[in-house]
Design a protein around this motif. Structure first.
Motif, short mmCIF file in Angstrom:
data_model
loop_
_atom_site.label_atom_id
_atom_site.label_comp_id
_atom_site.label_asym_id
_atom_site.label_seq_id
_atom_site.Cartn_x
_atom_site.Cartn_y
_atom_site.Cartn_z
N PRO A 192 -0.08 16.48 4.18
CA PRO A 192 0.80 17.00 3.13
C PRO A 192 0.09 17.12 1.79
N ILE A 193 0.47 18.13 1.03
CA ILE A 193 -0.03 18.27 -0.35
C ILE A 193 0.69 17.27 -1.25
N ALA A 194 1.99 17.09 -0.99
CA ALA A 194 2.79 16.14 -1.77
C ALA A 194 3.93 15.63 -0.92
N LEU A 195 4.25 14.35 -1.05
CA LEU A 195 5.34 13.72 -0.33
C LEU A 195 6.57 13.58 -1.21
N ASP A 196 7.74 13.76 -0.60
CA ASP A 196 8.98 13.53 -1.32
C ASP A 196 9.30 12.03 -1.29
N ASP A 197 8.57 11.26 -2.07
CA ASP A 197 8.74 9.81 -2.06
C ASP A 197 10.13 9.38 -2.50
N ILE A 198 10.73 10.12 -3.43
CA ILE A 198 12.07 9.76 -3.91
C ILE A 198 13.08 9.92 -2.78
N GLY A 199 13.03 11.06 -2.09
CA GLY A 199 13.95 11.29 -0.99
C GLY A 199 13.71 10.36 0.18
N ILE A 200 12.44 10.08 0.48
CA ILE A 200 12.10 9.20 1.59
C ILE A 200 12.68 7.80 1.37
N ALA A 201 12.76 7.37 0.12
CA ALA A 201 13.30 6.03 -0.19
C ALA A 201 14.83 6.01 -0.24
N ASP A 202 15.46 7.17 -0.14
CA ASP A 202 16.92 7.28 -0.24
C ASP A 202 17.54 7.17 1.14
N LYS A 203 18.39 6.17 1.35
CA LYS A 203 18.92 5.90 2.69
C LYS A 203 19.79 7.04 3.22
N LYS A 204 20.30 7.88 2.35
CA LYS A 204 21.14 8.97 2.86
C LYS A 204 20.32 10.02 3.63
N TYR A 205 18.99 9.96 3.50
CA TYR A 205 18.14 10.86 4.26
C TYR A 205 17.52 10.19 5.49
N ALA A 206 17.94 8.96 5.78
CA ALA A 206 17.42 8.25 6.95
C ALA A 206 18.16 8.71 8.21
N THR A 207 17.44 8.81 9.30
CA THR A 207 18.03 9.23 10.57
C THR A 207 18.84 8.08 11.17
N GLY A 208 20.01 8.41 11.69
CA GLY A 208 20.86 7.39 12.31
C GLY A 208 21.58 7.94 13.53
N LEU A 209 22.24 7.05 14.22
CA LEU A 209 23.00 7.43 15.42
C LEU A 209 24.38 7.91 14.99
N ALA A 210 24.69 9.17 15.28
CA ALA A 210 25.99 9.75 14.92
C ALA A 210 26.91 9.74 16.13
N THR A 211 28.17 9.40 15.89
CA THR A 211 29.15 9.39 16.97
C THR A 211 30.51 9.78 16.42
N LEU A 212 31.52 9.75 17.27
CA LEU A 212 32.88 10.07 16.86
C LEU A 212 33.60 8.80 16.40
N PRO A 213 34.56 8.92 15.50
CA PRO A 213 35.26 7.73 14.99
C PRO A 213 35.83 6.85 16.09
N GLU A 214 36.37 7.45 17.15
CA GLU A 214 36.98 6.67 18.22
C GLU A 214 35.96 5.94 19.08
N LYS A 215 34.67 6.27 18.89
CA LYS A 215 33.61 5.64 19.68
C LYS A 215 32.97 4.46 18.95
N VAL A 216 33.31 4.27 17.67
CA VAL A 216 32.62 3.25 16.86
C VAL A 216 32.72 1.87 17.47
N ASN A 217 33.88 1.50 18.00
CA ASN A 217 34.07 0.17 18.56
C ASN A 217 33.93 0.14 20.08
N ASP A 218 33.46 1.22 20.65
CA ASP A 218 33.19 1.25 22.08
C ASP A 218 32.02 0.31 22.36
N PRO A 219 32.19 -0.69 23.23
CA PRO A 219 31.09 -1.66 23.48
C PRO A 219 29.85 -1.03 24.08
N ASN A 220 29.97 0.17 24.64
CA ASN A 220 28.80 0.85 25.18
C ASN A 220 27.95 1.47 24.08
N ILE A 221 28.50 1.62 22.88
CA ILE A 221 27.75 2.15 21.74
C ILE A 221 27.46 1.03 20.75
#
Length: 274
Positions: free
Chosen positions: A245-274
């Motif tokens: 890279p020529i330049a890194l987005d260090d500010i964005g990389i440090a921002d948790k809203k840009y971190a990858t996570g596991l997305a699911t449906l609201p009804e699945k949040v408490n499913d013991p398999n997830i």
């Protein structure tokens, strides 16, 4: 372990090392009975994996987890092979190489969860689909940076006037790219009129960059025709492009809203398999 995210150049490190570094966090999401708490440390999550095997009573239908790219698929395969058996658990990886269709599949319950996106992109998809998604514990941050294949340069100062630059055409990632370019001193922006900055908010700047809007896959493929691109390293990795890279987005990389996570449906949040 402190919750500090370090910049990782996925094009410059061994992919297996990256998987080893993140698999414990991913596994904790898949195998523990998770809630959308953002306060658990990675070490706490890893300990959950080794101390809370899935009981026989919770083994029901095979969990289906959607993956969009090489990085997430490798992570999930590692967890599936190296960690899941010791927890008495299994899941199916469903590859959907399309950022739109993979969320369509989640809404339609063709998959139980997906691993590929950050929170802002997830919310953007949910709004488009008139539904709700929930992001569980975020797992890792993908490098977001300025790259060039055509220009043999190493610094932002070397970028020529009038250079063509590709940025994402989806709302949240375009907003991020434009803020990054402004931070680098390459563009000027007026006050945004909506939730996100768009190319319509770019105002005259001495560099006179010619901005091209492309989808994330096309940004990597378009590096032969563009002078520059602001892109995620995971798309370059998938396209088998190895660039520093020529330049890194260090500010964005440090921002948790840009971190990858596991997305699911609201009804699945408490499913013991997830």
């Amino acid at each position: 372990m402190r919750r500090k995210r370090n910049s990782i150049n996925l094009n410059g490190v061994n992919r297996r090392y990256f998987i080893l570094a993140t698999s414990s966090a991913i596994a904790s999401i898949l195998f523990a009975s998770c809630t959308p708490s953002q306060n658990s440390s990675t070490s706490q999550l890893a300990s959950q994996v080794t101390s809370q095997p899935v009981s026989q009573s919770t083994k029901t239908a095979l969990l289906k987890v959607g993956s969009r790219n090489t990085v997430t698929e490798d992570i999930l395969k590692f967890v599936q092979k190296e960690i899941a058996p010791s927890q008495g658990f299994n899941f199916e990886i469903v590859t959907i190489a399309d950022s739109v269709k993979i969320n369509d599949a989640l809404k339609n319950k063709e998959i139980d969860a997906n691993l590929f996106q950050h929170e802002l992109f997830m919310k953007q998809a949910a709004k488009r689909l008139n539904t709700n998604f929930v992001m569980l514990n975020r797992s890792y941050t993908t490098v977001f940076a300025l790259y060039s294949k055509r220009l043999k340069i190493k610094t932002v100062d070397e970028i020529p006037v009038g250079a063509t630059i590709g940025i994402s055409n989806d709302d949240s990632n375009q907003d991020r790219a434009l803020k990054f370019l402004k931070h680098l001193g390459l563009i000027n922006l007026k006050e945004k009129s909506g939730e996100y900055f768009t190319v319509q908010d770019v105002i005259p700047h001495p560099k006179k960059l010619q901005i091209k809007e492309l989808d994330n896959y096309a940004l990597a493929r378009g590096l032969d025709d563009l002078d520059l691109a602001v892109a995620y390293s995971s798309f370059l990795l998938q396209a088998k492009i190895n660039l520093e890279p020529i330049a890194l987005d260090d500010i964005g990389i440090a921002d948790k809203k840009y971190a990858t996570g596991l997305a699911t449906l609201p009804e699945k949040v408490n499913d013991p398999n997830i």
